[in-house]
Enzyme design. Structure first.
Site, PDB file in Angstrom:
ATOM      1  N   GLU A 120       0.818  -1.204   0.000  1.00  0.00           N
ATOM      2  CA  GLU A 120       0.000   0.000   0.000  1.00  0.00           C
ATOM      3  C   GLU A 120       0.856   1.259   0.000  1.00  0.00           C
ATOM      4  O   GLU A 120       2.081   1.200   0.132  1.00  0.00           O
ATOM      5  CB  GLU A 120      -0.929   0.012   1.217  1.00  0.00           C
ATOM      6  CG  GLU A 120      -0.199   0.067   2.547  1.00  0.00           C
ATOM      7  CD  GLU A 120      -1.141  -0.086   3.728  1.00  0.00           C
ATOM      8  OE1 GLU A 120      -1.903   0.861   4.006  1.00  0.00           O
ATOM      9  OE2 GLU A 120      -1.104  -1.145   4.387  1.00  0.00           O
ATOM     10  N   ARG A 198      -2.562  -7.567  13.511  1.00  0.00           N
ATOM     11  CA  ARG A 198      -2.265  -6.575  14.545  1.00  0.00           C
ATOM     12  C   ARG A 198      -1.126  -7.059  15.435  1.00  0.00           C
ATOM     13  O   ARG A 198      -1.122  -8.201  15.897  1.00  0.00           O
ATOM     14  CB  ARG A 198      -3.491  -6.310  15.426  1.00  0.00           C
ATOM     15  CG  ARG A 198      -4.617  -5.611  14.725  1.00  0.00           C
ATOM     16  CD  ARG A 198      -5.678  -5.134  15.718  1.00  0.00           C
ATOM     17  NE  ARG A 198      -6.931  -4.882  15.023  1.00  0.00           N
ATOM     18  CZ  ARG A 198      -7.946  -5.731  14.984  1.00  0.00           C
ATOM     19  NH1 ARG A 198      -7.880  -6.873  15.639  1.00  0.00           N
ATOM     20  NH2 ARG A 198      -9.032  -5.427  14.324  1.00  0.00           N
TER      21      ARG A 198
END
Length: 333
Positions: A120, A198
Site C-alpha cells: 500500500e 495486529r
C-alpha cells in the site's frame, strides 16, 4: 462501453480510531462520529462498489468488469487478474492511533487466506501538529520475536516513529510494520486485500471493555526488514507532475491543474483512478463531463484514451496499473 468519468458510492467504515473529518472535510454523508475509512472503489468480497452516476448508475463494479472486460480494466489487467478488481482505494481519518500492524505478501496471503497480499501507500492530505506514523522497527538488527512482548513501557523503543506533514507520501510494502497516528487524514492506495495482522493496539478497550485481538505469530512470520523504511517526498509546491510510487502493483502520480490539463492514455492498457485531494475540477471524456470535488474519486475506463481536466486550482492522485511496455514496473525506491 460508453467511457465516462465513473463515480462510486463510498462505503463508510466505523472504526474504534475513526473521527468526523471524512464527513466534515470530505463531505461523506453520515451521522456517525467515528468513521475511519471511506472505501472509494472496492472489489473486496461483500464490499463491492456500486456506480453512483451516469449511464451505469446502480451497477456493481464486478458487473462492469464482467460485461466490458478489457474496455473497462484493460486487456493486460484481464489477463493478470481475471475479473477481479486489483486495487482498493480509500480515504482514512485517524482521530486516534491505528493499531501497529503488518500485512502479508502475495505468497503468505495465498497460503493462509486464498487472497492477494497487501502492499500500500499513503498520501497525507492533512496532519495535525506533532502527528506521527509508525514505520518499521527502530533497530533493524533486532530479533522479530520482540513483537511477542510489546507493552506501554517499551513500545517507543521498538517501533520507528516518524513525524509527518501535509503533502508527503509513504510507500508501505507488504511485510513492513506500520501504523497511521492520531490527527492524520490520508488517501490510501493498496492491493485488493483486507488482511491485517495486529501487533500492538495501545492497550485500549472497545465499548464493551474488550481488547481487540492481536495476531502475533502471523505478524512475526509476515514481518520483513527493509533497508529504507519508505519513499517520502514533499509535494507542497505546485509541481506540475510528480511520481510518488511505481511498484509491481500500481503506479501513483500527483499532479496539479491550474487551467486545462489534457491526459493522453493511448499507450496505457489500464483503467485510471483520480483521487481529488485539493480543490475541484471538471473531468471530461468526449461528450461526458463530471465535476469532481476534494474527497471524491473517479474511475476512467481503459477504453478512454483522452481525458481533459479543467480547474482554477486542484490536485489529483493519478493511479493505474503500469503497462509492461511502459517499463514502469520497477520497485519503489
Amino acid at each position: 462501453m460508453n467511457a465516462y468519468p465513473i463515480k462510486f458510492r463510498p462505503i463508510l467504515k466505523e472504526k474504534i480510531w475513526g473521527g468526523e473529518k471524512l464527513s466534515l472535510l470530505l463531505n461523506k454523508e453520515t451521522m456517525s462520529k467515528n468513521i475511519g475509512e471511506s472505501w472509494e472503489i472496492s472489489g473486496v468480497e461483500e464490499n463491492i462498489s456500486i456506480v453512483a452516476n451516469g449511464l451505469y448508475k446502480g451497477i456493481s463494479l464486478n458487473d462492469l468488469i464482467k460485461k466490458f472486460k478489457g474496455d473497462f480494466l484493460g486487456q493486460a489487467n484481464i489477463c493478470a487478474f481475471g475479473e477481479n478488481f486489483p486495487l482498493l482505494i480509500k480515504f482514512l481519518d485517524a482521530q486516534t492511533n491505528l493499531s501497529v500492524q503488518v500485512h502479508p505478501d502475495d505468497k503468505m496471503a495465498s497460503k493462509y487466506h486464498n487472497s492477494y497480499g497487501k502492499t500500500e501507500m499513503w498520501y497525507i492530505m492533512d496532519a495535525e501538529k506533532d502527528a506521527e506514523i509508525v514505520l518499521g522497527l527502530k533497530d533493524k538488527s533486532i530479533d522479530k520475536s520482540v513483537l511477542k512482548d510489546i507493552n506501554a513501557s517499551n513500545v517507543n523503543s521498538i517501533f520507528n516513529n516518524r513525524p509527518v506533514k501535509k503533502g508527503e507520501s509513504y510507500f508501505i510494502p507488504a511485510g513492513e510494520i506500520h501504523a497511521i497516528g492520531a490527527g492524520i487524514l490520508a488517501a490510501e492506495i493498496q492491493q485488493t486485500s483486507d488482511i491485517t495482522y495486529r501487533v500492538y493496539d495501545w492497550e485500549r478497550e472497545d465499548i464493551n471493555g474488550n481488547m481487540r485481538k492481536l495476531h502475533t505469530e502471523k505478524a512475526i512470520e509476515a514481518t520483513k526488514v527493509f533497508p529504507n523504511d519508505s519513499v517520502k517526498e514533499d509535494h507542497s509546491t505546485d509541481d506540475k507532475h510528480t511520481k510518488l510510487v511505481s511498484c509491481d502493483f500500481f503506479t501513483t502520480n500527483a499532479f496539479y491543474v491550474n487551467g486545462i490539463e489534457v491526459k493522453d492514455y493511448k499507450l496505457l492498457d489500464s483503467f485510471v483512478i483520480y483521487m481529488c485531494v485539493e480543490g475541484n475540477a471538471n473531468v471530461k471524456i468526449g461528450e461526458y463531463q463530471e465535476l469532481v470535488k476534494m474527497g471524491e474519486t473517479i474511475l476512467i475506463p481503459a477504453r478512454a484514451k483522452r481525458v481533459e481536466i479543467a480547474s482554477k486550482h486542484s490536485k489529483f492522485l493519478e493511479v493505474y496499473i503500469p503497462s509492461p511496455s511502459l517499463n514502469l514496473t520497477q520497485k519503489a525506491s
